[in-house]
Design a protein around this motif. Structure first.
Motif, short mmCIF file in Angstrom:
data_model
loop_
_atom_site.label_atom_id
_atom_site.label_comp_id
_atom_site.label_asym_id
_atom_site.label_seq_id
_atom_site.Cartn_x
_atom_site.Cartn_y
_atom_site.Cartn_z
N ARG A 39 0.84 -1.20 0.00
CA ARG A 39 0.00 0.00 0.00
C ARG A 39 0.87 1.25 0.00
N GLN A 40 0.42 2.30 -0.64
CA GLN A 40 1.22 3.52 -0.80
C GLN A 40 1.61 4.12 0.54
N ASP A 169 -0.26 1.81 9.38
CA ASP A 169 -1.47 1.39 8.69
C ASP A 169 -1.69 -0.13 8.80
#
Length: 182
Positions: A39-40, A169
């Protein structure tokens, strides 16, 4: 009938030799890990943790779609190389680099991680499996210069304690600095 049998034998042999030659030319090992993009938010955290600068050469081992080296080039001005065994991922990474307008800073190579020289890297990023990290560990320690940084998404390197470990995250990111050679 003999002539037809001989002709069919020649055709069969020609097809077999051609098929074998093409298979050898395009054969690659099965990938060691499935493709799962990072994920970015995690990519950004990995590059920040490694303190990437414009002077860095970032190698992403198992680069997938190229997002880590592309981000390093776009956000930090670094140069980078992505290595992946899957030709589809390399094709996708090259297309993504064109769209991002960083083809002058990044390149992607279809290659086997265990047969690749990444001694030019100052930063190496990984999102592999624990067994692959452990297999790569001695290669990284041998090839990389002291002070080079290694960042791994999700997986550690056994008993090599990371310099830092953070949560971003919902993902764990591990960071090591290659020590001086003994």
């Amino acid at each position: 009938m003999k002539t037809l049998t001989k002709l069919l034998s020649i055709v069969f042999l020609t097809v077999w030799v051609t098929t074998f030659a093409l298979a050898q030319e395009t054969a690659t090992r099965t990938p060691d890990v499935p493709y799962v993009p990072t994920r970015q938010t995690v990519v950004d955290a990995m590059l920040k943790l490694a303190k990437v600068t414009k002077n860095d050469v970032v190698y992403d081992l198992g680069c997938g779609d190229g997002r880590i080296v592309i981000t390093a080039a776009k956000q930090y001005g670094a140069t980078g190389t992505g290595i992946d065994i899957n030709p589809e991922r390399i094709k996708e990474a090259n297309q993504n680099a064109q769209v991002a307008k960083v083809t002058d800073k990044v390149k992607f190579e279809q290659a086997d991680l265990f047969e690749t020289d990444f001694s030019k890297a100052s930063v190496v990023t990984l999102y592999l499996l624990p067994s692959v990290n452990l297999k790569l560990r001695p290669i990284l320690q041998k090839q990389l210069k002291p002070g080079s940084r290694i960042v791994s998404h999700a997986f550690d390197m056994g008993d090599w304690q990371p310099d830092q470990k953070i949560e971003v995250d919902g993902s764990t990111i591990y960071f090591w600095t290659v020590p001086a050679k003994k």
